[in-house]
Design a protein around this motif. Structure first.
Motif, short mmCIF file in Angstrom:
data_model
loop_
_atom_site.label_atom_id
_atom_site.label_comp_id
_atom_site.label_asym_id
_atom_site.label_seq_id
_atom_site.Cartn_x
_atom_site.Cartn_y
_atom_site.Cartn_z
N GLN A 1 0.83 -1.20 0.00
CA GLN A 1 0.00 0.00 0.00
C GLN A 1 0.87 1.25 0.00
O GLN A 1 0.58 2.22 -0.72
CB GLN A 1 -0.92 0.01 1.22
CG GLN A 1 -1.78 1.27 1.33
CD GLN A 1 -2.61 1.30 2.60
OE1 GLN A 1 -2.85 0.26 3.23
NE2 GLN A 1 -3.05 2.48 3.01
N ALA A 2 1.95 1.23 0.77
CA ALA A 2 2.84 2.39 0.85
C ALA A 2 3.48 2.66 -0.51
O ALA A 2 3.63 3.82 -0.93
CB ALA A 2 3.92 2.16 1.90
N TRP A 3 3.86 1.60 -1.22
CA TRP A 3 4.46 1.75 -2.56
C TRP A 3 3.45 2.38 -3.50
O TRP A 3 3.76 3.30 -4.26
CB TRP A 3 4.89 0.38 -3.07
CG TRP A 3 5.95 0.37 -4.15
CD1 TRP A 3 7.28 0.12 -3.99
CD2 TRP A 3 5.76 0.61 -5.55
NE1 TRP A 3 7.92 0.18 -5.20
CE2 TRP A 3 7.01 0.48 -6.18
CE3 TRP A 3 4.65 0.92 -6.33
CZ2 TRP A 3 7.19 0.65 -7.54
CZ3 TRP A 3 4.81 1.10 -7.70
CH2 TRP A 3 6.08 0.95 -8.30
N ASP A 4 2.21 1.86 -3.46
CA ASP A 4 1.16 2.42 -4.32
C ASP A 4 0.91 3.88 -4.01
O ASP A 4 0.79 4.71 -4.91
CB ASP A 4 -0.14 1.61 -4.15
CG ASP A 4 -0.12 0.29 -4.90
OD1 ASP A 4 0.66 0.16 -5.85
OD2 ASP A 4 -0.88 -0.61 -4.53
N GLU A 5 0.81 4.21 -2.74
CA GLU A 5 0.54 5.60 -2.36
C GLU A 5 1.63 6.53 -2.87
O GLU A 5 1.35 7.61 -3.41
CB GLU A 5 0.43 5.70 -0.84
CG GLU A 5 -0.85 5.11 -0.27
CD GLU A 5 -0.94 5.29 1.23
OE1 GLU A 5 -0.20 6.15 1.78
OE2 GLU A 5 -1.73 4.59 1.88
N ALA A 6 2.88 6.11 -2.70
CA ALA A 6 3.99 6.94 -3.13
C ALA A 6 3.95 7.17 -4.65
O ALA A 6 4.19 8.30 -5.13
CB ALA A 6 5.31 6.30 -2.73
N MET A 7 3.62 6.14 -5.40
CA MET A 7 3.57 6.27 -6.85
C MET A 7 2.42 7.17 -7.28
O MET A 7 2.58 8.03 -8.16
CB MET A 7 3.43 4.90 -7.50
CG MET A 7 3.50 4.95 -9.03
SD MET A 7 3.36 3.33 -9.78
CE MET A 7 1.71 2.89 -9.26
#
Length: 255
Positions: free
Chosen positions: A181-187
């Motif tokens: 989720q953190a990776w998706d949010e950052a992108m």
């Protein structure tokens, strides 16, 4: 037939129970992952004749279809071949997510419906639906004046396909999941995404992480519904299971 994580897990379980298993995947990458798990594997697209020849040459007693929920053509091919050869067709169907209604989640029936919904939601749209369907997305006129971004596997074949369809490097995110989720949010934040488009691929497919990321950032998410699969073929023995214990029990009863 399994190029997915849960499909490989099922193949590994079958092997530990004494079954001889061959894993067939679309990509060489998928076959390499299967081989790393100690499984025999082959790769490449396979048509009805090739699949028929493969099953006949190995005297296989059943075909396990553990392909992606949206891989309709390969499912139809597998069912047809099993019907012709009179061998059982065993379908592994990963469970769908049970998502509550939410104003940020917009369900779509197909690609044209999803494209129109995404176009109505914003200018900067991220497609996380894979590279195989990109020609169909490119054909949607409602997206012509939108800023499209695509997340695809980082292979030379996929990147060539994207470039041939006119996608520029700054539109392509080439990365291998699973994504947190953190990776998706950052992108999403880095690209200033207005709307995300995804398939309802279940827990294993990373859909839930996208849902949580979109809800946290207040970004609309367009979800493609799973296409219906016709399994009412009287000419083949069929089982459909959603868990490995259930699958093994039904398989052993059938075989």
């Amino acid at each position: 037939m399994a190029g997915t994580e849960d499909g490989r897990s099922l193949a590994e379980t079958l092997k530990t129970r004494g079954h001889e298993v061959l894993v067939s995947t679309l990509t060489a990458y998928g076959a390499n992952l299967a081989a790393e798990s100690g499984l025999d594997a082959r790769s490449g697209a396979i048509n009805a004749k090739q699949l028929t020849d493969l099953l006949r040459s190995g005297s296989y007693s059943a075909l396990v279809d553990a392909t992606h929920p949206y891989a309709i053509q390969v499912k139809e091919t597998a069912q047809f071949v099993c019907s012709e050869l009179k061998i059982p067709y065993l379908r592994w169907e990963r469970l769908p997510l049970e998502l509550e209604d939410h104003p940020l989640i917009h369900w779509a029936e197909d690609v044209p419906d999803a494209a129109q919904k995404a176009a109505d939601l914003g200018e900067r749209i991220l497609l996380t639906t894979g590279s195989n369907s990109l020609p169909e997305w490119r054909a949607q006129s409602c997206l012509n004046d939108k800023n499209l971004f695509i997340r695809v596997l980082p292979t030379s074949q996929v990147l060539t396909r994207c470039e041939n369809l006119g996608f520029k490097p700054n539109q392509i995110i080439a990365a291998q999941g699973p994504f947190s989720q953190a990776w998706d949010e950052a992108m999403y934040q880095q690209l200033k995404i207005d709307a995300v488009v995804a398939k309802e691929s279940g827990k294993v497919g990373g859909t839930l992480e996208k849902v949580h990321a979109c809800r946290r950032l207040n970004i609309p998410l367009v979800l493609l519904k799973r296409p219906p699969v016709n399994l009412n073929n009287p000419d083949i023995q069929t089982i459909v299971a959603h868990s490995i214990p259930q699958f093994l029990k039904q398989m052993e009863e059938l075989l």
